[in-house]
Design a protein around this motif. Structure first.
Motif, PDB file in Angstrom:
ATOM      1  N   PRO A 121       2.919   4.654   9.902  1.00  7.93           N
ATOM      2  CA  PRO A 121       4.213   4.060   9.561  1.00  7.93           C
ATOM      3  C   PRO A 121       5.394   4.793  10.204  1.00  7.93           C
ATOM      4  O   PRO A 121       6.502   4.267  10.230  1.00  7.93           O
ATOM      5  N   ARG A 122       5.153   5.976  10.754  1.00  6.98           N
ATOM      6  CA  ARG A 122       6.235   6.731  11.384  1.00  6.98           C
ATOM      7  C   ARG A 122       6.468   6.311  12.824  1.00  6.98           C
ATOM      8  O   ARG A 122       7.393   6.771  13.463  1.00  6.98           O
ATOM      9  N   MET A 129       0.851  -1.179   0.000  1.00 12.18           N
ATOM     10  CA  MET A 129       0.000   0.000   0.000  1.00 12.18           C
ATOM     11  C   MET A 129       0.895   1.241   0.000  1.00 12.18           C
ATOM     12  O   MET A 129       1.936   1.271   0.631  1.00 12.18           O
ATOM     13  N   ASP A 130       0.453   2.251  -0.665  1.00 10.89           N
ATOM     14  CA  ASP A 130       1.169   3.507  -0.795  1.00 10.89           C
ATOM     15  C   ASP A 130       1.240   4.235   0.556  1.00 10.89           C
ATOM     16  O   ASP A 130       0.235   4.385   1.251  1.00 10.89           O
ATOM     17  N   VAL A 131       2.433   4.708   0.924  1.00  8.13           N
ATOM     18  CA  VAL A 131       2.634   5.384   2.204  1.00  8.13           C
ATOM     19  C   VAL A 131       1.776   6.642   2.309  1.00  8.13           C
ATOM     20  O   VAL A 131       1.241   6.948   3.377  1.00  8.13           O
ATOM     21  N   ASP A 132       1.608   7.358   1.198  1.00 13.23           N
ATOM     22  CA  ASP A 132       0.771   8.559   1.228  1.00 13.23           C
ATOM     23  C   ASP A 132      -0.676   8.224   1.565  1.00 13.23           C
ATOM     24  O   ASP A 132      -1.339   8.958   2.295  1.00 13.23           O
ATOM     25  N   LYS A 133      -1.157   7.113   1.047  1.00 17.40           N
ATOM     26  CA  LYS A 133      -2.531   6.695   1.342  1.00 17.40           C
ATOM     27  C   LYS A 133      -2.664   6.281   2.807  1.00 17.40           C
ATOM     28  O   LYS A 133      -3.692   6.542   3.433  1.00 17.40           O
ATOM     29  N   ILE A 134      -1.637   5.636   3.335  1.00 11.70           N
ATOM     30  CA  ILE A 134      -1.649   5.267   4.752  1.00 11.70           C
ATOM     31  C   ILE A 134      -1.665   6.530   5.612  1.00 11.70           C
ATOM     32  O   ILE A 134      -2.431   6.628   6.570  1.00 11.70           O
ATOM     33  N   ASP A 135      -0.813   7.493   5.272  1.00 11.45           N
ATOM     34  CA  ASP A 135      -0.789   8.763   6.009  1.00 11.45           C
ATOM     35  C   ASP A 135      -2.158   9.436   5.986  1.00 11.45           C
ATOM     36  O   ASP A 135      -2.630   9.955   7.002  1.00 11.45           O
ATOM     37  N   GLU A 136      -2.785   9.435   4.827  1.00 12.13           N
ATOM     38  CA  GLU A 136      -4.107  10.052   4.687  1.00 12.13           C
ATOM     39  C   GLU A 136      -5.133   9.329   5.563  1.00 12.13           C
ATOM     40  O   GLU A 136      -5.951   9.967   6.238  1.00 12.13           O
ATOM     41  N   ALA A 137      -5.083   8.011   5.570  1.00 17.20           N
ATOM     42  CA  ALA A 137      -6.010   7.227   6.391  1.00 17.20           C
ATOM     43  C   ALA A 137      -5.781   7.493   7.875  1.00 17.20           C
ATOM     44  O   ALA A 137      -6.734   7.624   8.648  1.00 17.20           O
ATOM     45  N   ALA A 139      -6.117   2.831  16.625  1.00 16.41           N
ATOM     46  CA  ALA A 139      -5.974   2.311  15.260  1.00 16.41           C
ATOM     47  C   ALA A 139      -5.045   3.203  14.438  1.00 16.41           C
ATOM     48  O   ALA A 139      -4.210   2.707  13.674  1.00 16.41           O
ATOM     49  N   ALA A 140      -5.185   4.508  14.601  1.00 16.80           N
ATOM     50  CA  ALA A 140      -4.319   5.442  13.883  1.00 16.80           C
ATOM     51  C   ALA A 140      -2.867   5.261  14.303  1.00 16.80           C
ATOM     52  O   ALA A 140      -1.967   5.258  13.460  1.00 16.80           O
ATOM     53  N   ASP A 141      -2.639   5.093  15.593  1.00 14.93           N
ATOM     54  CA  ASP A 141      -1.267   4.879  16.076  1.00 14.93           C
ATOM     55  C   ASP A 141      -0.676   3.583  15.517  1.00 14.93           C
ATOM     56  O   ASP A 141       0.489   3.536  15.124  1.00 14.93           O
ATOM     57  N   LEU A 142      -1.489   2.538  15.465  1.00 17.49           N
ATOM     58  CA  LEU A 142      -1.008   1.257  14.939  1.00 17.49           C
ATOM     59  C   LEU A 142      -0.729   1.321  13.426  1.00 17.49           C
ATOM     60  O   LEU A 142       0.194   0.675  12.940  1.00 17.49           O
ATOM     61  N   ALA A 143      -1.534   2.083  12.727  1.00 17.22           N
ATOM     62  CA  ALA A 143      -1.379   2.176  11.266  1.00 17.22           C
ATOM     63  C   ALA A 143      -0.308   3.169  10.839  1.00 17.22           C
ATOM     64  O   ALA A 143       0.153   3.132   9.696  1.00 17.22           O
TER      65      ALA A 143
END
Length: 51
Positions: free
Chosen positions: A49-50, A1-9, A43-47
């Motif tokens: 990537p930083r 999955m694209d890191v930008d999409k993960i950041d957005e989520a 959930a946000a903390d777990l997802a």
């Protein structure tokens, strides 16, 4: 999955959680809002990537 999409989520989840906290401040029954907000923050903390 694209890191930008993960950041957005992650940011979307955090924003939704913050909105629920604000709703809880104006609601007599705060527990459901705060429970869901807490789950979204986790959930946000777990997802995130930083982290």
């Amino acid at each position: 999955m694209d890191v930008d999409k993960i950041d957005e989520a992650v940011e979307t989840m955090r924003g939704a959680a913050q909105a629920l906290v604000l709703m809880a401040e104006h609601n007599s029954d705060t527990e459901p809002c705060l429970t869901l907000a807490s789950a979204l923050f986790r959930a946000a903390d777990l997802a995130d990537p930083r982290k």
